[in-house]
Design a protein around this motif. Structure first.
Motif, short mmCIF file in Angstrom:
data_model
loop_
_atom_site.label_atom_id
_atom_site.label_comp_id
_atom_site.label_asym_id
_atom_site.label_seq_id
_atom_site.Cartn_x
_atom_site.Cartn_y
_atom_site.Cartn_z
N ALA A 114 43.94 39.69 135.90
CA ALA A 114 42.65 39.18 136.34
C ALA A 114 42.68 38.90 137.84
O ALA A 114 43.74 38.73 138.44
N SER A 115 41.50 38.84 138.44
CA SER A 115 41.41 38.50 139.86
C SER A 115 41.90 37.07 140.08
O SER A 115 41.88 36.23 139.17
N LEU A 116 42.31 36.77 141.31
CA LEU A 116 42.79 35.44 141.62
C LEU A 116 41.70 34.40 141.39
O LEU A 116 41.98 33.30 140.88
N GLY A 117 40.46 34.73 141.71
CA GLY A 117 39.37 33.79 141.49
C GLY A 117 39.20 33.43 140.03
O GLY A 117 38.98 32.27 139.69
N LYS A 118 39.30 34.43 139.16
CA LYS A 118 39.17 34.17 137.73
C LYS A 118 40.36 33.34 137.23
O LYS A 118 40.19 32.43 136.40
N GLN A 120 42.12 31.19 139.01
CA GLN A 120 41.99 29.82 139.52
C GLN A 120 40.94 29.04 138.73
O GLN A 120 41.13 27.85 138.46
N ALA A 121 39.86 29.70 138.34
CA ALA A 121 38.82 29.02 137.57
C ALA A 121 39.35 28.57 136.21
O ALA A 121 39.10 27.44 135.77
N TYR A 122 40.10 29.46 135.55
CA TYR A 122 40.64 29.10 134.24
C TYR A 122 41.73 28.04 134.37
O TYR A 122 41.84 27.13 133.55
N LYS A 123 42.52 28.14 135.42
CA LYS A 123 43.58 27.16 135.67
C LYS A 123 42.96 25.77 135.88
O LYS A 123 43.48 24.77 135.36
N ARG A 124 41.85 25.69 136.62
CA ARG A 124 41.18 24.41 136.81
C ARG A 124 40.64 23.87 135.48
O ARG A 124 40.76 22.67 135.19
N ARG A 125 40.06 24.76 134.70
CA ARG A 125 39.53 24.33 133.41
C ARG A 125 40.62 23.70 132.55
O ARG A 125 40.40 22.67 131.91
N MET A 126 41.82 24.30 132.55
CA MET A 126 42.89 23.84 131.67
C MET A 126 43.73 22.72 132.30
O MET A 126 44.58 22.13 131.63
N GLY A 127 43.54 22.44 133.59
CA GLY A 127 44.25 21.35 134.23
C GLY A 127 45.71 21.64 134.54
O GLY A 127 46.52 20.72 134.63
N TRP A 128 46.07 22.91 134.73
CA TRP A 128 47.45 23.29 134.98
C TRP A 128 47.79 23.28 136.47
O TRP A 128 46.90 23.44 137.32
N LYS A 129 49.07 23.15 136.79
CA LYS A 129 49.54 23.12 138.17
C LYS A 129 50.53 24.25 138.50
O LYS A 129 50.80 24.50 139.66
N PHE A 130 51.10 24.90 137.51
CA PHE A 130 52.16 25.89 137.77
C PHE A 130 51.62 27.06 138.60
O PHE A 130 50.43 27.37 138.58
N PRO A 131 52.51 27.75 139.35
CA PRO A 131 52.08 28.91 140.14
C PRO A 131 51.59 30.04 139.24
O PRO A 131 52.20 30.32 138.20
N TRP A 132 50.52 30.71 139.67
CA TRP A 132 49.92 31.78 138.86
C TRP A 132 49.38 32.83 139.82
O TRP A 132 48.50 32.55 140.63
N ALA A 133 49.89 34.04 139.73
CA ALA A 133 49.54 35.11 140.66
C ALA A 133 48.76 36.21 139.96
O ALA A 133 48.88 36.41 138.75
N SER A 134 47.98 36.93 140.75
CA SER A 134 47.22 38.07 140.24
C SER A 134 47.89 39.37 140.64
O SER A 134 48.22 39.58 141.81
N SER A 135 48.07 40.25 139.66
CA SER A 135 48.63 41.59 139.93
C SER A 135 47.52 42.63 139.92
O SER A 135 47.79 43.83 139.78
N HIS A 136 46.27 42.19 140.06
CA HIS A 136 45.11 43.08 139.96
C HIS A 136 45.25 44.27 140.91
O HIS A 136 45.55 44.11 142.09
N GLY A 137 45.06 45.46 140.36
CA GLY A 137 45.13 46.68 141.16
C GLY A 137 46.52 47.25 141.32
O GLY A 137 46.68 48.34 141.89
N GLY A 138 47.54 46.57 140.82
CA GLY A 138 48.91 47.04 140.95
C GLY A 138 49.49 47.54 139.63
O GLY A 138 48.84 47.50 138.58
N ASP A 139 50.74 47.99 139.69
CA ASP A 139 51.41 48.57 138.53
C ASP A 139 52.31 47.60 137.79
O ASP A 139 52.94 47.97 136.79
N PHE A 140 52.42 46.37 138.27
CA PHE A 140 53.43 45.46 137.74
C PHE A 140 53.33 45.30 136.23
O PHE A 140 54.32 45.44 135.51
N ASN A 141 52.15 45.00 135.72
CA ASN A 141 52.00 44.75 134.28
C ASN A 141 52.32 45.99 133.46
O ASN A 141 52.94 45.89 132.40
#
Length: 245
Positions: A114-118, A120-141
């Protein structure tokens, strides 16, 4: 499920017999962990780039100065409205581990397509603090076999958990954990990955439920899980009354 009701002495006999098996299980787990650490490594020559709250970063940057990196493949696709319930359950266990992992030279990061914006929005909803990166557009996944293209899903099989599985389930995202090491020269190695029920031991809630009188009390694997802000105030009837039938 009905249980025999016995004297304290009979219970102690049964408990001691089970303890013998529990200790054997612990020793077997120790031996398995040793084999896991002895696995050979694969040097990564491909560059992966992620969107993070701190800007664009490579996989090397995600180590955050440490030598070991745990990447949780969080199921949140580009067109999803919310993260996977099971992955959200897993992520509920992350924040409390961070100080301990970080002080043991280990960084934990979640990665989703997912995009970083999406994210961050879900992370705020759930109240989490851990690092979370977006691989959108890349081959990593896709390279680590947790995301699948429409073409792959239209075929007969997908490769997941180190085997070919029927693709008819239609899941374009699946969960996993991949582990990396960076040496003193800055070389990055893939050391381990696990998927599906291989993730269970990281779920402390399940380990505690396994010691509760009714256990997990599930019809299918983890079908009782909800996002932590979606539970009803009272537990479902089946959860509190299953043992009374």
């Amino acid at each position: 499920m009905s249980h025999a009701v016995v004297s304290r002495e009979e219970w102690l006999d049964a408990r001691r017999a089970l303890l013998v098996k529990e200790k054997a299980h612990t020793r077997a787990r120790d031996a398995l962990n040793a084999e896991r650490m002895a696995l050979p490594w694969v040097k990564l020559d491909k560059t992966y780039v992620f969107d993070t709250e701190g800007g664009r970063k490579t996989l090397d940057d995600l180590f955050d100065g440490r030598s070991q990196l745990l990447v949780y493949h969080f199921m949140l696709g580009p067109d999803w409205d919310a993260g996977c319930e099971g992955c959200s359950f897993m992520a509920d266990h992350f924040d409390g581990t961070l100080p301990h992992l970080n002080h043991h030279d280990v960084t934990l990061v979640a990665v989703s397509r997912a995009s970083l914006g999406k994210i961050q929005a879900y992370k705020r909803r759930m109240g989490w603090k851990f690092p979370w990166a977006s691989s959108h557009g890349g081959d990593f996944n896709r390279d680590f076999h947790v995301s699948f293209t429409p073409e792959e899903l239209a075929g007969e099989t997908i490769n997941y958990n180190f085997t070919d599985l029927p693709s008819g389930q239609g899941h374009d995202e699946l969960p996993g954990l991949s582990v990396f090491h960076r040496d003193a020269e800055g070389q990055v190695f893939h050391t381990y990955s696990t998927y599906a029920r291989g993730l269970e031991e990281a779920l402390a809630t399940l380990m505690l439920l396994d010691r509760a009188p009714l256990g997990r009390n599930e019809d299918e694997t983890m079908n009782f899980i909800r996002r932590h802000d979606e539970y009803e105030e009272a537990p479902p009837k089946s959860a509190c009354c299953a043992g009374a039938a």
